[in-house]
Write a protein that holds these residues in place. Structure first.
Motif, PDB file in Angstrom:
ATOM      1  N   GLY A 137       0.814  -1.213   0.000  1.00 33.56           N
ATOM      2  CA  GLY A 137       0.000   0.000   0.000  1.00 33.56           C
ATOM      3  C   GLY A 137       0.844   1.256   0.000  1.00 33.56           C
ATOM      4  N   SER A 138       1.926   1.232   0.770  1.00 33.77           N
ATOM      5  CA  SER A 138       2.819   2.392   0.818  1.00 33.77           C
ATOM      6  C   SER A 138       3.472   2.641  -0.534  1.00 33.77           C
ATOM      7  N   LEU A 139       3.911   1.568  -1.183  1.00 37.01           N
ATOM      8  CA  LEU A 139       4.539   1.721  -2.500  1.00 37.01           C
ATOM      9  C   LEU A 139       3.551   2.263  -3.531  1.00 37.01           C
ATOM     10  N   LEU A 140       2.313   1.786  -3.483  1.00 32.86           N
ATOM     11  CA  LEU A 140       1.302   2.308  -4.413  1.00 32.86           C
ATOM     12  C   LEU A 140       1.016   3.784  -4.145  1.00 32.86           C
ATOM     13  N   ALA A 141       0.917   4.158  -2.869  1.00 34.38           N
ATOM     14  CA  ALA A 141       0.651   5.559  -2.531  1.00 34.38           C
ATOM     15  C   ALA A 141       1.805   6.457  -2.974  1.00 34.38           C
ATOM     16  N   ILE A 142       3.042   6.000  -2.795  1.00 33.65           N
ATOM     17  CA  ILE A 142       4.210   6.777  -3.233  1.00 33.65           C
ATOM     18  C   ILE A 142       4.212   6.906  -4.749  1.00 33.65           C
ATOM     19  N   ARG A 143       3.874   5.820  -5.433  1.00 30.99           N
ATOM     20  CA  ARG A 143       3.802   5.831  -6.903  1.00 30.99           C
ATOM     21  C   ARG A 143       2.813   6.895  -7.373  1.00 30.99           C
ATOM     22  N   GLY A 144       1.658   6.937  -6.739  1.00 29.10           N
ATOM     23  CA  GLY A 144       0.654   7.922  -7.123  1.00 29.10           C
ATOM     24  C   GLY A 144       1.051   9.339  -6.761  1.00 29.10           C
ATOM     25  N   ALA A 145       1.675   9.503  -5.597  1.00 32.56           N
ATOM     26  CA  ALA A 145       2.055  10.841  -5.151  1.00 32.56           C
ATOM     27  C   ALA A 145       3.152  11.440  -6.021  1.00 32.56           C
ATOM     28  N   THR A 146       4.124  10.617  -6.424  1.00 31.88           N
ATOM     29  CA  THR A 146       5.232  11.139  -7.230  1.00 31.88           C
ATOM     30  C   THR A 146       4.887  11.197  -8.716  1.00 31.88           C
ATOM     31  N   GLY A 147       3.960  10.339  -9.146  1.00 30.20           N
ATOM     32  CA  GLY A 147       3.607  10.306 -10.565  1.00 30.20           C
ATOM     33  C   GLY A 147       4.613   9.563 -11.414  1.00 30.20           C
ATOM     34  N   HIS A 148       5.570   8.926 -10.766  1.00 28.27           N
ATOM     35  CA  HIS A 148       6.612   8.199 -11.498  1.00 28.27           C
ATOM     36  C   HIS A 148       6.572   6.739 -11.107  1.00 28.27           C
ATOM     37  N   CYS A 149       6.517   5.882 -12.099  1.00 30.35           N
ATOM     38  CA  CYS A 149       6.545   4.437 -11.877  1.00 30.35           C
ATOM     39  C   CYS A 149       7.768   3.882 -12.596  1.00 30.35           C
ATOM     40  N   ALA A 150       8.716   3.374 -11.811  1.00 37.22           N
ATOM     41  CA  ALA A 150       9.956   2.855 -12.388  1.00 37.22           C
ATOM     42  C   ALA A 150       9.683   1.642 -13.275  1.00 37.22           C
ATOM     43  N   ALA A 151       8.739   0.795 -12.880  1.00 37.31           N
ATOM     44  CA  ALA A 151       8.420  -0.392 -13.676  1.00 37.31           C
ATOM     45  C   ALA A 151       7.840   0.008 -15.040  1.00 37.31           C
ATOM     46  N   LYS A 152       6.965   0.999 -15.041  1.00 39.38           N
ATOM     47  CA  LYS A 152       6.389   1.460 -16.307  1.00 39.38           C
ATOM     48  C   LYS A 152       7.465   2.095 -17.188  1.00 39.38           C
ATOM     49  N   ALA A 153       8.373   2.836 -16.583  1.00 42.35           N
ATOM     50  CA  ALA A 153       9.461   3.451 -17.343  1.00 42.35           C
ATOM     51  C   ALA A 153      10.341   2.386 -17.990  1.00 42.35           C
ATOM     52  N   LEU A 154      10.632   1.311 -17.246  1.00 34.59           N
ATOM     53  CA  LEU A 154      11.441   0.227 -17.806  1.00 34.59           C
ATOM     54  C   LEU A 154      10.720  -0.468 -18.958  1.00 34.59           C
ATOM     55  N   MET A 155       9.412  -0.681 -18.813  1.00 32.83           N
ATOM     56  CA  MET A 155       8.652  -1.330 -19.894  1.00 32.83           C
ATOM     57  C   MET A 155       8.609  -0.453 -21.133  1.00 32.83           C
ATOM     58  N   GLU A 156       8.423   0.850 -20.951  1.00 36.68           N
ATOM     59  CA  GLU A 156       8.403   1.762 -22.087  1.00 36.68           C
ATOM     60  C   GLU A 156       9.765   1.803 -22.764  1.00 36.68           C
ATOM     61  N   GLN A 157      10.813   1.787 -21.960  1.00 36.90           N
ATOM     62  CA  GLN A 157      12.174   1.798 -22.499  1.00 36.90           C
ATOM     63  C   GLN A 157      12.433   0.526 -23.303  1.00 36.90           C
ATOM     64  N   ARG A 158      11.964  -0.598 -22.799  1.00 33.95           N
ATOM     65  CA  ARG A 158      12.147  -1.876 -23.495  1.00 33.95           C
ATOM     66  C   ARG A 158      11.361  -1.872 -24.817  1.00 33.95           C
ATOM     67  N   ASN A 159      10.137  -1.356 -24.781  1.00 34.56           N
ATOM     68  CA  ASN A 159       9.328  -1.297 -26.000  1.00 34.56           C
ATOM     69  C   ASN A 159       9.971  -0.387 -27.041  1.00 34.56           C
ATOM     70  N   ASP A 160      10.576   0.718 -26.591  1.00 33.66           N
ATOM     71  CA  ASP A 160      11.258   1.610 -27.524  1.00 33.66           C
ATOM     72  C   ASP A 160      12.428   0.905 -28.197  1.00 33.66           C
ATOM     73  N   ARG A 161      13.172   0.106 -27.430  1.00 33.98           N
ATOM     74  CA  ARG A 161      14.306  -0.630 -28.005  1.00 33.98           C
ATOM     75  C   ARG A 161      13.825  -1.684 -28.995  1.00 33.98           C
ATOM     76  N   LEU A 162      12.708  -2.343 -28.672  1.00 34.34           N
ATOM     77  CA  LEU A 162      12.177  -3.366 -29.586  1.00 34.34           C
ATOM     78  C   LEU A 162      11.685  -2.733 -30.868  1.00 34.34           C
ATOM     79  N   ASP A 163      11.038  -1.560 -30.763  1.00 28.76           N
ATOM     80  CA  ASP A 163      10.568  -0.861 -31.946  1.00 28.76           C
ATOM     81  C   ASP A 163      11.743  -0.409 -32.817  1.00 28.76           C
ATOM     82  N   TYR A 164      12.813   0.014 -32.165  1.00 27.94           N
ATOM     83  CA  TYR A 164      13.983   0.488 -32.889  1.00 27.94           C
ATOM     84  C   TYR A 164      14.670  -0.673 -33.616  1.00 27.94           C
ATOM     85  N   ALA A 165      14.675  -1.849 -33.015  1.00 30.56           N
ATOM     86  CA  ALA A 165      15.346  -3.014 -33.585  1.00 30.56           C
ATOM     87  C   ALA A 165      14.573  -3.561 -34.795  1.00 30.56           C
ATOM     88  N   ALA A 166      13.282  -3.335 -34.820  1.00 30.03           N
ATOM     89  CA  ALA A 166      12.462  -3.906 -35.903  1.00 30.03           C
ATOM     90  C   ALA A 166      12.539  -3.141 -37.171  1.00 30.03           C
TER      91      ALA A 166
END
Length: 81
Positions: free
Chosen positions: A52-81
């Protein structure tokens, strides 16, 4: 090492929408409040409090490290294709 982790969690560009932030805060605070109730399994309460604390911090900061990593990975896959 701990300072790097704290920096990673609390820094970065916000990558969550307003709706995602609001949902994270509400669910996170609800989960943390539910963890405050006395339960026979203390480990379950601790896990709920941490989650619960991690979810509240995620919402308060507006930054999700997991989402950033997934977006970064998708960008690399798009670039490779």
């Amino acid at each position: 090492m701990a300072n790097d982790l704290i920096h990673d969690v609390f820094s970065g560009e916000p990558n969550l929408s307003t709706k995602e932030r609001a949902i994270s805060v509400v669910i996170g605070l609800g989960l943390a409040a539910a963890a405050a109730q006395p339960r026979p399994n203390k480990w379950l309460s601790l896990a709920a409090l941490i989650g619960g604390s991690l979810l509240a911090i995620r919402g308060a900061t507006g930054h999700c490290a997991a989402k950033a990593l997934m977006e970064q990975r998708n960008d690399r896959l798009d670039y490779a294709a």
